[in-house]
Design an enzyme around this catalytic site. Structure first.
Site, PDB file in Angstrom:
ATOM      1  N   ASN A   1       0.840  -1.196   0.000  1.00 58.47           N
ATOM      2  CA  ASN A   1       0.000   0.000   0.000  1.00 58.47           C
ATOM      3  C   ASN A   1       0.874   1.244   0.000  1.00 58.47           C
ATOM      4  O   ASN A   1       0.906   1.996  -0.962  1.00 58.47           O
ATOM      5  CB  ASN A   1      -0.912  -0.022   1.218  1.00 58.47           C
ATOM      6  CG  ASN A   1      -1.693   1.256   1.382  1.00 58.47           C
ATOM      7  OD1 ASN A   1      -2.201   1.790   0.416  1.00 58.47           O
ATOM      8  ND2 ASN A   1      -1.771   1.755   2.604  1.00 58.47           N
TER       9      ASN A   1
ATOM     10  N   ASP B   1      -0.318   3.131  -6.762  1.00 61.06           N
ATOM     11  CA  ASP B   1      -1.499   2.982  -7.619  1.00 61.06           C
ATOM     12  C   ASP B   1      -1.420   1.622  -8.327  1.00 61.06           C
ATOM     13  O   ASP B   1      -0.682   1.447  -9.291  1.00 61.06           O
ATOM     14  CB  ASP B   1      -1.562   4.112  -8.646  1.00 61.06           C
ATOM     15  CG  ASP B   1      -2.792   4.006  -9.552  1.00 61.06           C
ATOM     16  OD1 ASP B   1      -3.590   3.066  -9.375  1.00 61.06           O
ATOM     17  OD2 ASP B   1      -2.937   4.876 -10.428  1.00 61.06           O
TER      18      ASP B   1
ATOM     19  N   ASP C   1      -0.002  -0.594 -15.030  1.00 61.60           N
ATOM     20  CA  ASP C   1       0.684  -1.804 -15.484  1.00 61.60           C
ATOM     21  C   ASP C   1       2.085  -1.901 -14.890  1.00 61.60           C
ATOM     22  O   ASP C   1       2.540  -2.996 -14.527  1.00 61.60           O
ATOM     23  CB  ASP C   1       0.763  -1.820 -17.012  1.00 61.60           C
ATOM     24  CG  ASP C   1      -0.589  -2.060 -17.673  1.00 61.60           C
ATOM     25  OD1 ASP C   1      -1.492  -2.586 -16.989  1.00 61.60           O
ATOM     26  OD2 ASP C   1      -0.726  -1.713 -18.863  1.00 61.60           O
TER      27      ASP C   1
ATOM     28  N   ASP D   1      -0.573  -6.785   4.432  1.00 57.32           N
ATOM     29  CA  ASP D   1      -0.752  -5.724   5.417  1.00 57.32           C
ATOM     30  C   ASP D   1      -1.789  -4.714   4.939  1.00 57.32           C
ATOM     31  O   ASP D   1      -1.824  -4.348   3.758  1.00 57.32           O
ATOM     32  CB  ASP D   1       0.588  -5.006   5.631  1.00 57.32           C
ATOM     33  CG  ASP D   1       0.503  -3.876   6.638  1.00 57.32           C
ATOM     34  OD1 ASP D   1       0.286  -4.151   7.823  1.00 57.32           O
ATOM     35  OD2 ASP D   1       0.647  -2.707   6.209  1.00 57.32           O
TER      36      ASP D   1
ATOM     37  N   GLU E   1      -4.877  -8.725   6.487  1.00 56.56           N
ATOM     38  CA  GLU E   1      -5.199  -7.929   7.654  1.00 56.56           C
ATOM     39  C   GLU E   1      -6.312  -6.955   7.262  1.00 56.56           C
ATOM     40  O   GLU E   1      -6.063  -5.867   6.774  1.00 56.56           O
ATOM     41  CB  GLU E   1      -3.976  -7.148   8.151  1.00 56.56           C
ATOM     42  CG  GLU E   1      -4.292  -6.343   9.412  1.00 56.56           C
ATOM     43  CD  GLU E   1      -3.355  -5.147   9.612  1.00 56.56           C
ATOM     44  OE1 GLU E   1      -3.130  -4.775  10.765  1.00 56.56           O
ATOM     45  OE2 GLU E   1      -2.864  -4.600   8.602  1.00 56.56           O
TER      46      GLU E   1
END
Length: 483
Positions: free
Chosen positions: A160, A220, A224, A253, A277
């Site tokens: 993330n 993001d 690709d 996570d 999670e």
């Protein structure tokens, strides 16, 4: 003798007998002061326990092999390598490692401030060559040692947010952001270099799906380039971790920071054990995520029901609530503590130490895949009981689940067993007195024993399977047949 006097005497006897009994609604529970109180049942001398190893049910238990800010720094991988043989002997079949690559905090990083996805302790950046946990060589030795002991190794994956890049002008935010990751700015490996185009917002995506951390460096996954480097290319993060480092699966996570399709595509590409999670106590939310991705999920619904029943409300009726294991036992990864809950100052986010073993007794007898927290297993006050519970889980914790009785301070659950496997009955009590309760079992005319070792009582079931079992004060017992 005066008839009125006799009548009065019998009334006194009746009152005395009734006063010695529990006031529970069913009238079947007794608070004994000694073994002579209660439903008379023969108690044979030294009944022989069954050999639990003969009832291997093919399951196992995962070890969370870290806590927040582990010590010693730079020696954690070696520490775990020494633990592995003992964990394997206890019945552990997977171990979940902390984020294994270099974070912005360098030698102090727990890895969640991920900077270089390919720096396992190879490069001098962020003030150190080794990660907080040690060198790449030591990590590879740990993974090899685990595999030699039939333990799979689960990688903690943070896909993330990123941290530790260089400063660059970001036209989509009209300011400088720390979004430059290359050989001289937080990505010494040179693999998966990134700049502001790879984070939200950019020329393709104008919104962030909900990151609460490092907002300016939230990857993001629609791009690709990001997909290729995370899971598609031959040397992607996923394939490198699995094929080069030897990891066997994934703990994703903070999946609230990206869409479920990311996990689904990752697993379709590389496979492996997976648990996410998704910090949400609603079983319905967890079920939907599991259905959409095919991944396992930490069963936060069960965690919070245990916390509420044992701590917050002190009412075991909460254990009648909805939990993930009830509908998705193969996907529910149950737990009583983790690195976040144990460092959280909110008392509603952790289970008190005094109630931990009752919580473990619950998850290690119910369906689901249980996780043991490192600090609990290595606690000398807990370890022997946890080893016993793991042995019970890996043998006779099998079959359909039925709640036999529950009230504010008692919980009785039966696993029906399968074939020749006898199953078990769990009895949890938060009462301050020893409790006994008569329940229906699948065992006719059989002497039982408590395989947790918390009770020395040995009741015998009748021809219909009815039997009176016992729970120690503020404790638990786990019943099954004897030889």
């Amino acid at each position: 003798m005066n008839r009125n006097f006799l009548k009065f005497a019998w009334i006194l006897v009746l009152v005395f007998v009734l006063a010695s009994c529990s006031t529970d609604d069913s009238g079947d529970t007794i608070d004994p002061t000694d073994d002579s109180v209660g439903v008379p049942q023969p108690e044979p001398t030294n009944p022989e326990p069954i050999d639990l190893s003969a009832y291997d049910n093919g399951t196992g238990v995962m070890m969370q092999a870290f806590y927040w800010d582990v010590e010693p720094r730079f020696g954690w991988w070696d520490n775990l390598s020494e633990k592995v043989p003992g964990w394997a002997a206890a019945g552990i079949n997977r171990m979940w490692l902390p984020v294994a690559t270099k974070g912005q905090s360098g030698g102090y990083s727990m890895g969640y401030d991920v900077s270089d996805y390919y720096d396992f302790g190879d490069y001098d950046q962020h003030g150190t060559v080794e990660t907080r946990f040690g060198s790449r060589t030591e990590l590879e030795n740990l993974i090899s040692t685990a595999h030699e002991n039939d333990i799979e190794v689960i990688a903690d994956i943070v896909i993330n947010h990123n941290s530790g890049g260089g400063l660059e002008y970001n036209p989509y935010r009209d300011k400088d952001t720390y979004t430059l990751f290359n050989e001289t700015h937080g990505n010494a490996s040179g693999w998966f270099n990134r700049n502001y185009e790879n984070f939200y917002p950019n020329s393709v995506s104008q919104y962030d799906p909900g990151s609460l951390f490092y907002e300016e460096t939230n990857l993001d996954h629609h791009l690709d380039y990001v997909q290729d480097w995370l899971w598609k290319k031959d040397n992607s993060v996923a394939k490198y971790y699995m094929n080069e480092m030897g990891f066997d699966g994934w703990r994703f996570d903070y999946v609230l920071g990206f869409e479920p399709w990311v996990v689904k595509e990752w697993l379709n590409e590389v496979g492996g054990f997976s648990v996410v999670e998704l910090w949400d106590g609603r079983a319905s939310v967890l079920r939907d995520y599991v259905d959409e991705t095919g991944s396992g999920a930490f069963d936060f619904a069960t965690f919070y029901k245990l916390e509420e029943g044992l701590d917050r409300y002190e009412d075991l009726n909460t254990l009648k609530g909805e939990m993930l294991w009830q509908t998705h036992p193969e996907n529910a990864v149950t737990f009583t503590a983790n690195h976040d809950t144990e460092k959280d100052s909110n008392e509603d986010n952790f289970i008190k130490s005094s109630n931990k073993l009752k919580a473990y007794a619950y998850i290690l007898t119910h369906p689901g895949y249980p996780t043991i927290f490192y600090s609990d297993f290595e606690n000398p006050d807990f370890q022997d009981e946890l080893k016993s519970l793991i042995a019970i889980h890996n043998s006779i914790a099998i079959g359909d689940t039925e709640i036999l009785y529950v009230d504010n301070d008692e919980y009785v659950m039966k696993r029906a067993g399968t074939g020749t496997n006898p199953g078990l009955i769990l009895y949890i009590s938060t009462n301050n007195s020893t409790k006994r309760r008569t329940v229906g079992s699948n065992w006719n005319n059989v002497t039982l024993m408590d395989y947790s070792g918390n009770s020395t009582y040995n009741p015998t079931s009748d021809e219909n399977g009815s039997v009176t079992i016992e729970a120690p004060a503020n404790g638990y017992s786990i019943w099954s047949i004897t030889e």
